[in-house]
Structure formats: structure tokens, C-alpha cells
Design a protein around this motif. Structure first.
Motif, PDB file in Angstrom:
ATOM      1  N   SER A 170       0.839  -1.207   0.000  1.00  0.00           N
ATOM      2  CA  SER A 170       0.000   0.000   0.000  1.00  0.00           C
ATOM      3  C   SER A 170       0.868   1.249   0.000  1.00  0.00           C
ATOM      4  CB  SER A 170      -0.951   0.003   1.203  1.00  0.00           C
ATOM      5  OG  SER A 170      -0.232   0.034   2.418  1.00  0.00           O
ATOM      6  N   HIS A 189       0.257   5.890  -0.550  1.00  0.00           N
ATOM      7  CA  HIS A 189      -0.557   6.998  -1.048  1.00  0.00           C
ATOM      8  C   HIS A 189      -0.199   7.195  -2.521  1.00  0.00           C
ATOM      9  CE1 HIS A 189      -2.333   9.032   2.708  1.00  0.00           C
ATOM     10  NE2 HIS A 189      -3.315   8.826   1.860  1.00  0.00           N
ATOM     11  N   PRO A 190      -1.184   7.489  -3.356  1.00  0.00           N
ATOM     12  CA  PRO A 190      -0.977   7.434  -4.807  1.00  0.00           C
ATOM     13  C   PRO A 190      -0.210   8.628  -5.377  1.00  0.00           C
ATOM     14  CG  PRO A 190      -3.241   8.069  -4.335  1.00  0.00           C
ATOM     15  CD  PRO A 190      -2.591   7.799  -3.009  1.00  0.00           C
ATOM     16  N   GLY A 242      -3.412   4.179  -6.627  1.00  0.00           N
ATOM     17  CA  GLY A 242      -3.319   3.281  -5.481  1.00  0.00           C
ATOM     18  C   GLY A 242      -3.800   1.881  -5.815  1.00  0.00           C
ATOM     19  N   LYS A 243      -3.518   0.954  -4.884  1.00  0.00           N
ATOM     20  CA  LYS A 243      -3.889  -0.445  -5.098  1.00  0.00           C
ATOM     21  C   LYS A 243      -5.302  -0.722  -4.636  1.00  0.00           C
ATOM     22  CE  LYS A 243       0.105  -3.169  -5.637  1.00  0.00           C
ATOM     23  NZ  LYS A 243       1.365  -3.362  -4.950  1.00  0.00           N
ATOM     24  N   ASN A 244      -5.752  -0.014  -3.592  1.00  0.00           N
ATOM     25  CA  ASN A 244      -7.055  -0.283  -3.003  1.00  0.00           C
ATOM     26  C   ASN A 244      -8.119   0.477  -3.810  1.00  0.00           C
ATOM     27  OD1 ASN A 244      -9.282  -0.619  -1.410  1.00  0.00           O
ATOM     28  ND2 ASN A 244      -8.298   0.041   0.497  1.00  0.00           N
ATOM     29  N   LEU A 293     -13.115   8.456   0.904  1.00  0.00           N
ATOM     30  CA  LEU A 293     -12.604   9.529   0.034  1.00  0.00           C
ATOM     31  C   LEU A 293     -13.684  10.564  -0.295  1.00  0.00           C
ATOM     32  CD1 LEU A 293     -10.254   7.743  -2.539  1.00  0.00           C
ATOM     33  CD2 LEU A 293      -9.606   9.363  -0.743  1.00  0.00           C
ATOM     34  N   ALA A 304     -10.252   6.463  -5.990  1.00  0.00           N
ATOM     35  CA  ALA A 304      -9.196   5.455  -6.053  1.00  0.00           C
ATOM     36  C   ALA A 304      -8.737   5.261  -7.493  1.00  0.00           C
ATOM     37  CB  ALA A 304      -9.687   4.141  -5.467  1.00  0.00           C
ATOM     38  N   TYR A 348      -1.655  18.181  11.814  1.00  0.00           N
ATOM     39  CA  TYR A 348      -1.716  16.729  11.987  1.00  0.00           C
ATOM     40  C   TYR A 348      -1.157  16.405  13.359  1.00  0.00           C
ATOM     41  CZ  TYR A 348      -1.096  11.741  10.891  1.00  0.00           C
ATOM     42  OH  TYR A 348      -1.158  10.362  10.878  1.00  0.00           O
ATOM     43  N   LEU A 397      -5.371  17.445   8.268  1.00  0.00           N
ATOM     44  CA  LEU A 397      -4.640  17.035   7.053  1.00  0.00           C
ATOM     45  C   LEU A 397      -5.354  15.849   6.391  1.00  0.00           C
ATOM     46  CD1 LEU A 397      -1.996  17.170   5.263  1.00  0.00           C
ATOM     47  CD2 LEU A 397      -1.122  15.365   6.736  1.00  0.00           C
ATOM     48  N   CYS A 398      -5.668  14.832   7.173  1.00  0.00           N
ATOM     49  CA  CYS A 398      -6.309  13.629   6.622  1.00  0.00           C
ATOM     50  C   CYS A 398      -7.749  13.928   6.218  1.00  0.00           C
ATOM     51  CB  CYS A 398      -6.291  12.498   7.639  1.00  0.00           C
ATOM     52  SG  CYS A 398      -4.689  12.242   8.432  1.00  0.00           S
ATOM     53  N   CYS A 432      -9.096  15.049   2.638  1.00  0.00           N
ATOM     54  CA  CYS A 432      -9.437  14.116   1.558  1.00  0.00           C
ATOM     55  C   CYS A 432     -10.279  12.936   2.043  1.00  0.00           C
ATOM     56  CB  CYS A 432      -8.164  13.582   0.906  1.00  0.00           C
ATOM     57  SG  CYS A 432      -7.055  14.871   0.301  1.00  0.00           S
ATOM     58  N   HIS A 433     -10.235  12.656   3.355  1.00  0.00           N
ATOM     59  CA  HIS A 433     -11.007  11.534   3.902  1.00  0.00           C
ATOM     60  C   HIS A 433     -12.090  12.085   4.822  1.00  0.00           C
ATOM     61  CE1 HIS A 433      -8.198   8.520   2.377  1.00  0.00           C
ATOM     62  NE2 HIS A 433      -7.221   9.319   2.759  1.00  0.00           N
ATOM     63  N   HIS A 447      -1.118   4.166  10.972  1.00  0.00           N
ATOM     64  CA  HIS A 447      -0.907   4.427   9.543  1.00  0.00           C
ATOM     65  C   HIS A 447       0.364   5.224   9.287  1.00  0.00           C
ATOM     66  CE1 HIS A 447      -4.940   3.112   8.346  1.00  0.00           C
ATOM     67  NE2 HIS A 447      -5.486   3.884   9.269  1.00  0.00           N
ATOM     68  N   PHE A 490      -3.437  -1.066   3.512  1.00  0.00           N
ATOM     69  CA  PHE A 490      -4.097   0.029   4.243  1.00  0.00           C
ATOM     70  C   PHE A 490      -3.104   0.976   4.917  1.00  0.00           C
ATOM     71  CE2 PHE A 490      -6.911  -3.766   4.642  1.00  0.00           C
ATOM     72  CZ  PHE A 490      -7.913  -3.369   3.773  1.00  0.00           C
ATOM     73  N   LEU A 491      -1.899   1.116   4.354  1.00  0.00           N
ATOM     74  CA  LEU A 491      -0.885   2.020   4.924  1.00  0.00           C
ATOM     75  C   LEU A 491      -0.592   1.702   6.382  1.00  0.00           C
ATOM     76  CD1 LEU A 491      -2.010   5.553   3.592  1.00  0.00           C
ATOM     77  CD2 LEU A 491      -0.631   3.851   2.441  1.00  0.00           C
TER      78      LEU A 491
HETATM   79  C1  HEC Z   1      -4.603  15.045  -0.876  1.00  0.00           C
HETATM   80  C2  HEC Z   1      -5.519  13.968  -0.533  1.00  0.00           C
HETATM   81  C3  HEC Z   1      -5.180  13.026   0.582  1.00  0.00           C
HETATM   82  C4  HEC Z   1      -4.753  13.327   1.864  1.00  0.00           C
HETATM   83  C5  HEC Z   1      -4.390  14.681   2.430  1.00  0.00           C
HETATM   84  C6  HEC Z   1      -4.739  12.080   2.578  1.00  0.00           C
HETATM   85  N1  HEC Z   1      -5.116  11.065   1.762  1.00  0.00           N
HETATM   86 FE1  HEC Z   1      -5.289   9.102   2.255  1.00  0.00          FE
HETATM   87  N2  HEC Z   1      -5.773   8.644   0.330  1.00  0.00           N
HETATM   88  C7  HEC Z   1      -5.937   9.547  -0.697  1.00  0.00           C
HETATM   89  C8  HEC Z   1      -6.285   8.832  -1.913  1.00  0.00           C
HETATM   90  C9  HEC Z   1      -6.548   9.468  -3.276  1.00  0.00           C
HETATM   91  C10 HEC Z   1      -6.337   7.466  -1.574  1.00  0.00           C
HETATM   92  C11 HEC Z   1      -6.702   6.289  -2.494  1.00  0.00           C
HETATM   93  C12 HEC Z   1      -5.496   5.437  -2.794  1.00  0.00           C
HETATM   94  C13 HEC Z   1      -5.843   4.074  -3.274  1.00  0.00           C
HETATM   95  O1  HEC Z   1      -6.704   3.930  -4.119  1.00  0.00           O
HETATM   96  O2  HEC Z   1      -5.221   3.097  -2.790  1.00  0.00           O
HETATM   97  C14 HEC Z   1      -6.010   7.385  -0.156  1.00  0.00           C
HETATM   98  C15 HEC Z   1      -5.948   6.199   0.563  1.00  0.00           C
HETATM   99  C16 HEC Z   1      -5.717   6.104   1.921  1.00  0.00           C
HETATM  100  C17 HEC Z   1      -5.715   4.859   2.671  1.00  0.00           C
HETATM  101  C18 HEC Z   1      -5.970   3.470   2.112  1.00  0.00           C
HETATM  102  C19 HEC Z   1      -4.746   2.972   1.366  1.00  0.00           C
HETATM  103  C20 HEC Z   1      -4.823   1.535   0.973  1.00  0.00           C
HETATM  104  O3  HEC Z   1      -3.955   1.097   0.163  1.00  0.00           O
HETATM  105  O4  HEC Z   1      -5.700   0.808   1.453  1.00  0.00           O
HETATM  106  C21 HEC Z   1      -5.441   5.171   3.981  1.00  0.00           C
HETATM  107  C22 HEC Z   1      -5.300   4.216   5.139  1.00  0.00           C
HETATM  108  C23 HEC Z   1      -5.269   6.612   4.033  1.00  0.00           C
HETATM  109  N3  HEC Z   1      -5.434   7.145   2.778  1.00  0.00           N
HETATM  110  C24 HEC Z   1      -4.985   7.317   5.204  1.00  0.00           C
HETATM  111  C25 HEC Z   1      -4.699   8.689   5.240  1.00  0.00           C
HETATM  112  C26 HEC Z   1      -4.234   9.374   6.420  1.00  0.00           C
HETATM  113  C27 HEC Z   1      -3.988   8.735   7.776  1.00  0.00           C
HETATM  114  C28 HEC Z   1      -4.077  10.681   6.069  1.00  0.00           C
HETATM  115  C29 HEC Z   1      -3.565  11.822   6.927  1.00  0.00           C
HETATM  116  C30 HEC Z   1      -2.201  11.678   7.428  1.00  0.00           C
HETATM  117  C31 HEC Z   1      -4.424  10.806   4.655  1.00  0.00           C
HETATM  118  N4  HEC Z   1      -4.800   9.577   4.197  1.00  0.00           N
HETATM  119  C32 HEC Z   1      -4.369  11.988   3.917  1.00  0.00           C
HETATM  120  C33 HEC Z   1      -5.818  10.905  -0.602  1.00  0.00           C
HETATM  121  C34 HEC Z   1      -5.393  11.594   0.523  1.00  0.00           C
END
Ligand code: HEC
Ligand code: HEC
Ligand code: HEC
Ligand code: HEC
Ligand code: HEC
Ligand code: HEC
Ligand code: HEC
Length: 362
Positions: A190, A192-193, A198-200, A206, A212, A253, A268-269, A272-273, A307, A317-318
Motif C-alpha cells: 500500500s 498513497h498514490p 493506489g492499489k485499493n 474519500l 481510487a 496533523y 490534514l487527513c 481528503c477523507h 498508519h 491500508f498504509l
Molecule cells: C490530498 C488527498 C489526501 C490526503 C491529504 C490524505 N489522503 Fe489518504 N488517500 C488519498 C487517496 C486518493 C487514496 C486512495 C489510494 C488508493 O486507491 O489506494 C487514499 C488512501 C488512503 C488509505 C488506504 C490505502 C490503501 O492502500 O488501502 C489510507 C489508510 C489513508 N489514505 C490514510 C490517510 C491518512 C492517515 C491521512 C492523513 C495523514 C491521509 N490519508 C491523507 C488521498 C489523501
């Protein structure tokens, strides 16, 4: 070619030959005669005209307004059209920043990055991230060479390639730092893309426009280092110069354990989430329990306990447990077994806050 340039510069008035070669040398933003009427001499000033690559020469125009007005007064800079200037020096004085102002005399002309000498001092000057002869609107790192692949060093096209000059295979990475390419590479379970999608494909939290997998125009399925790293001022200059937030992050964060959850603590998270999705346990059924704690308002675990914001070379899942908070079980295990995307089942083997998980399943 380059040396000839220096010789002619030193000789005073440029010969017609330099004017021609100089034209090729200087392209992009700094080649605008309307804004930099003195051309080479906007930067190559003084007795020798040779430059050390330190930041002072840049900050005369890209620092505070007073310095810039002096450049205008001297006729070196003309404020034309919709030119925009930010105070990059102010960014670089923030508590979390690149050490551009604090490290002097380390950058070498014609040095090759990533660094190959183990004990070489670390540095990051403006010219390590911007080629002053070629930088261009929308391509601020044009003309820089990236990481070597085999015998080939390609020109940087993607922002992350710029960062990998110093944050990937550098022999002098600090002990507290990790190889970012190793974290983001698309062969990991896993990530971040950033280097690719990304793989998931089932990341339920989101928020628009993030997805994804890109299916429609307007969908955003890849992100960049500077989606997370950069100025804390939303109207500040683009780029990871400095921030008031720890980690040189654009948004807050909270990385300490045992603090209360709020929309600000993990903003921060939550950019996007969707916070509601996370706290409603739409994916991990024990998200709320861990993040908010057993007793509301008392505090729980930061996302960082479980994570890694970059990627995980071990798990889906990171997941990468923060070893300062998450300990081994009594029989020495610290691991995560996933059952797969959308399964919402898995198992943890670890000890956290004295609670033995050996395993605890969800
Ligand atoms: C700028 C946008 C952005 C931010 C900010 C962000 N994410 Fe994400 N995140 C994404 C995207 C797009 C994906 C989809 C990736 C994929 O399809 O595997 C993702 C996927 C994930 C996944 C699932 C990955 C997997 O392979 O299953 C986790 C866990 C996650 N994010 C946690 C976090 C955490 C914790 C934070 C804060 C530190 C965060 N994200 C901040 C955009 C973001
Ligand atoms: C925006 C500022 C700027 C402008 C305009 C500029 N230069 Fe430079 N130049 C620099 C900096 C800074 C360095 C040092 C780079 C380093 O150390 O990595 C440099 C390095 C050089 C070098 C390499 C050798 C040396 O002494 O550092 C040559 C040759 C050179 N410049 C020629 C020119 C010529 C000719 C022009 C005009 C056509 C020009 N420059 C315009 C900033 C500028
Ligand atoms: C004499 C003034 C002056 C000096 C000195 C100067 N610049 Fe610039 N710089 C400009 C102007 C003018 C622009 C274009 C701004 C605009 O149009 O918005 C610019 C734009 C930029 C940009 C923005 C990206 C782009 O191309 O639009 C970067 C990056 C940059 N300069 C880096 C540097 C660096 C690094 C140095 C020092 C080696 C430096 N500059 C020295 C005047 C200067
Ligand atoms: C020329 C080398 C160089 C390049 C290129 C570079 N960095 Fe750095 N970076 C450093 C140095 C030196 C530090 C100070 C800590 C250290 O030695 O790693 C640092 C620190 C950081 C930090 C931690 C700051 C803090 O206060 O916690 C972040 C985040 C960071 N860089 C992100 C980036 C990103 C994103 C890019 C690409 C856009 C990038 N860097 C490109 C040299 C570089
Ligand atoms: C989804 C958000 C996100 C993205 C995208 C992201 N980072 Fe980070 N980065 C963080 C967070 C959060 C931290 C602080 C916590 C930590 O150290 O893991 C951090 C810490 C860092 C640090 C300081 C710690 C160290 O290991 O030296 C560097 C350097 C860094 N990031 C570089 C990068 C680079 C380079 C990229 C792009 C290739 C990138 N980051 C992309 C969120 C992100
Ligand atoms: C560690 C790498 C790094 C260092 C060091 C660095 N920059 Fe940047 N800078 C960037 C990146 C990356 C961007 C933005 C890329 C983008 O457009 O997303 C940027 C953007 C800029 C911009 C355009 C800002 C805007 O809003 O358009 C200017 C001007 C600039 N930098 C000047 C400087 C000057 C001057 C210095 C030295 C005092 C410097 N930078 C040091 C990486 C760096
Ligand atoms: C106690 C460990 C733990 C903590 C703390 C934690 N997570 Fe998770 N998270 C998980 C696990 C385990 C999964 C995988 C669930 C599964 O099997 O689908 C997950 C999945 C995710 C996913 C991917 C699925 C989705 O919801 O889109 C995201 C995003 C995510 N977490 C974000 C966060 C954020 C943001 C925080 C902090 C506010 C956080 N997590 C805190 C353990 C944790």
C-alpha cells in the motif's frame, strides 16, 4: 560552453557571441527582458560575477518587499503585468522548513545529487530545487536532473523526482529519516498514490474529487508531495519552503498519543477523507474507539499510531505501527493480518496501552 559564459561575463560587456549563447542559456521566467532588463546582471552582479549558489542573490527579489523595492529602484527589476512575488524568506524562517537560510557553504557548483558521500553535510539551497536559468511558470524545477536510473540521469518531470534528489537514496540521509521512494513505490502492498494510482479500489472515506481510480474527467486519483507539504498559509507561495505546522505540513496533523479528536486535530487527513465516514467506522469497525478513546473527550490514538502517511512496505491500508506507542505482544509479535479490500476483517498482534492483542480480530 558554460565556462566561456563566465569568462565573457567577467570580461565586462558581453560580446555579440555571448548574447546569442546567452539567449539559449537563459529561458523561462528570468529571461523576460520586460521584468529583468539587466538580464544576466540581475543576478551576476559585483566584482567577480561568479555566484556561490547561496540564497541571498534570490532573496533580493524573492524576499521581503523592502529588498524588492531596492531592486526596482536600481532598475534591476521591473514590476510588469501580473507578476506576483511572495516572501520566500519569511516561509524559510518558520519553525518547520528547509534549511536554506541556516546552512551556508555546503552547496557545490556542479555537485551531483543524490549525495553519495555518507557523512556529507545536508543542505537545500534555492538552486538545488530551481534552476535559475530555466525555471518557468508551472515548471519551477525545469532544467534539474533527477535520480540516476542505471547510467541515465533524466530531467525531472514530476515533483516527487525533485524530492528524491535528497529524500530517497542519499547516502547521507539522517537516521531519523526514511527513503521516500521505498515508501511510495507502486510495488508496495500500500502507498498513497503519488508515483501512480493506489492499489485499493475501495477507499470508502474519500471525498470529492478524490477517487481510487480515475474514471471521469475531474476525478483526482493521484496526489503529490505538495498536497500535504507546503506553507500553512493557504494564500502563501506554492512549494515546501516552510510551515508553522510540524512536518512542514500544509494542515495540522496531531502526532502525539492520547490527545482528543477534533476536525482540527487531523485536518490534514480530513481534507481528503471524510471525518464522518471514519468516525462512523465505515471501514475499520474500531476507528472511533481508537481515535476518540473509550471516554469521549479524553483522547485516543493518532492515525500515526497505525498508519504511515506515505506508504507501507509490509501491509495493506498504509498500516505501519508507530513503535513508540505500539509494542510487541508478550511472546514478541507485532503484526497485522489483513483479509483484503472491502472485507473489513483482519487481526492485530500487538500490545498497546497495556492491552494485549494476540490477536484481536475485527
Ligand atoms: C490530498 C488527498 C489526501 C490526503 C491529504 C490524505 N489522503 Fe489518504 N488517500 C488519498 C487517496 C486518493 C487514496 C486512495 C489510494 C488508493 O486507491 O489506494 C487514499 C488512501 C488512503 C488509505 C488506504 C490505502 C490503501 O492502500 O488501502 C489510507 C489508510 C489513508 N489514505 C490514510 C490517510 C491518512 C492517515 C491521512 C492523513 C495523514 C491521509 N490519508 C491523507 C488521498 C489523501
Ligand atoms: C535569476 C538569477 C540568474 C540569472 C538571471 C542568470 N544567472 Fe547564471 N547563475 C545563477 C546562479 C545562482 C548560479 C550558481 C548556480 C549554482 O551554484 O548551482 C549561476 C551560475 C552560472 C554559471 C555557472 C558557473 C558559475 O560561475 O556559477 C554560468 C556560466 C552562468 N550562470 C551564466 C549566466 C549567463 C550568461 C546569464 C545571462 C544569459 C545568467 N547566468 C543569468 C543565477 C542567475
Ligand atoms: C532581479 C529579480 C530576480 C532575482 C534576483 C531572482 N528572480 Fe526569480 N523571478 C523573478 C521574476 C520577475 C519572476 C517572474 C514572476 C512572475 O511573473 O510572477 C521570477 C520567478 C521565479 C520563480 C517562479 C517560477 C516561475 O518561473 O514562474 C522561481 C522558482 C524563481 N524565480 C527562482 C529564483 C531563484 C532560485 C533565484 C536566485 C538564484 C531568483 N529567482 C532570483 C525575478 C527575480
Ligand atoms: C537539495 C536537497 C533537498 C531537496 C531537493 C528536497 N529536500 Fe526536503 N529536506 C532537505 C534537508 C537537508 C532537510 C532537513 C532535514 C534533513 O536533513 O533531512 C529537509 C527536510 C524536509 C522535510 C522535514 C521538515 C521538518 O521540519 O520536519 C520535509 C517534509 C521535506 N524536506 C520535504 C521535501 C519535499 C516534499 C521535497 C520535494 C518537493 C523536498 N523536501 C526536496 C533537503 C532537500
Ligand atoms: C498524504 C500526505 C503526505 C504526502 C502525499 C506526503 N507526505 Fe511526507 N509527511 C506526511 C506526514 C503526516 C509527515 C509527518 C509524519 C511522519 O514523519 O511520518 C511527513 C513527513 C515527511 C518527511 C520528514 C520525515 C522524514 O522521513 O524525513 C519528509 C522528508 C517527507 N515527508 C517527504 C515527503 C515527500 C518527498 C513526499 C512526496 C514524494 C511526501 N512526503 C508526500 C504526509 C505526507
Ligand atoms: C526543497 C526544494 C526547494 C527549495 C530549497 C526552494 N524551493 Fe522554491 N519551490 C519549490 C517547489 C517544489 C515549488 C512549487 C512547485 C509547484 O508549483 O507546485 C516552489 C515554488 C517557488 C516559487 C513560486 C511560488 C508560487 O506561488 O508560484 C518561488 C518564487 C520560489 N519557489 C522561490 C524560491 C527561492 C527564492 C528559494 C530560496 C530562497 C527557494 N524557492 C527554495 C521547492 C523549493
Ligand atoms: C488503531 C489503529 C488505527 C488508527 C488509530 C486509525 N486507523 Fe485507519 N485503519 C485501520 C485499519 C486496521 C484499517 C483497515 C480496515 C480494513 O480492514 O478494511 C484502516 C483503514 C483506514 C482507511 C481506508 C478505508 C477508508 O476508510 O477509506 C482510511 C482512509 C483510514 N483508515 C484513515 C484513518 C485516519 C484519518 C485516522 C486518524 C484520524 C485513522 N485511520 C486512525 C487502523 C487504524
Amino acid at each position: 560552453m558554460l565556462l566561456l559564459g563566465v569568462v565573457v561575463l567577467l570580461a565586462g560587456a558581453p560580446a555579440p557571441a555571448l548574447a546569442a549563447s546567452g539567449k539559449g542559456l537563459l529561458q523561462g521566467s528570468h529571461a523576460s527582458r520586460g521584468q529583468l532588463p539587466k538580464s544576466c546582471r540581475s543576478c551576476h552582479m559585483g566584482m567577480t560575477m561568479a555566484l556561490s549558489g547561496e540564497e541571498a542573490v534570490c532573496l533580493a527579489c524573492h524576499g521581503d518587499a523592502q529588498a524588492r523595492n531596492q531592486m526596482v529602484g536600481k532598475g534591476v527589476l521591473r514590476m510588469a503585468g501580473n507578476a506576483s512575488f511572495a516572501d520566500i524568506a519569511a516561509e524559510l524562517r518558520k519553525p518547520y522548513r528547509h534549511p536554506t537560510l541556516t546552512v551556508q557553504g555546503v552547496h557545490q557548483k556542479f555537485e551531483v545529487l543524490p549525495e553519495q558521500v555518507v557523512n556529507a553535510a545536508r543542505h537545500a539551497e534555492c538552486v538545488d530545487c530551481h534552476n535559475p536559468h530555466l525555471t518557468e511558470k508551472g515548471r519551477p524545477y525545469r532544467g534539474l536532473k533527477g535520480r540516476r536510473v542505471g547510467n541515465f540521469t533524466g530531467e525531472i518531470e514530476q515533483e516527487y523526482q525533485l524530492c528524491y534528489r535528497c529524500h530517497s537514496e542519499s547516502a547521507n540521509l539522517p537516521g531519523t529519516s526514511t527513503d521516500k521512494h521505498a515508501e511510495f513505490k507502486v510495488s508496495n502492498p500500500s502507498y498513497h498514490p503519488v508515483e501512480g494510482e493506489g492499489k485499493n479500489t475501495y477507499v470508502i472515506s474519500l471525498k470529492e474529487p478524490y477517487v481510487a481510480k480515475k474514471e471521469r474527467p475531474g476525478d483526482v486519483s493521484t496526489i503529490s508531495c505538495s498536497d500535504c507539504h507546503g506553507s500553512d498559509n493557504p494564500n502563501g507561495p506554492a512549494g515546501p519552503h516552510g510551515s508553522n505546522f510540524a512536518g512542514l505540513l500544509k494542515l495540522n496533523y496531531q502526532m502525539e498519543d492520547g490527545r482528543p479528536e477534533s476536525s482540527f486535530s487531523y485536518e490534514l487527513c480530513y481534507k481528503c477523507h471524510d471525518r464522518t465516514s471514519i468516525l462512523n467506522n465505515e471501514s475499520f469497525p474500531y476507528h472511533a474507539l481508537h481515535i476518540q478513546g473509550r471516554v469521549a473527550g479524553q483522547g485516543g490514538a493518532s492515525c500515526i499510531a497505525c498508519h504511515d502517511a506515505h506508504g507501507s512496505s509490509q501491509y495493506q491500508f498504509l498500516i505501519r505501527f508507530d513503535e513508540q506507542v505500539v509494542f510487541e505482544t508478550r511472546d514478541g509479535k507485532r503484526k497485522f493480518d489483513a483479509e483484503g479490500y472491502a472485507a473489513r476483517h483482519g487481526a492485530c498482534y500487538l500490545n498497546c496501552h497495556g492491552v494485549e492483542h494476540n490477536p484481536l480480530k475485527y
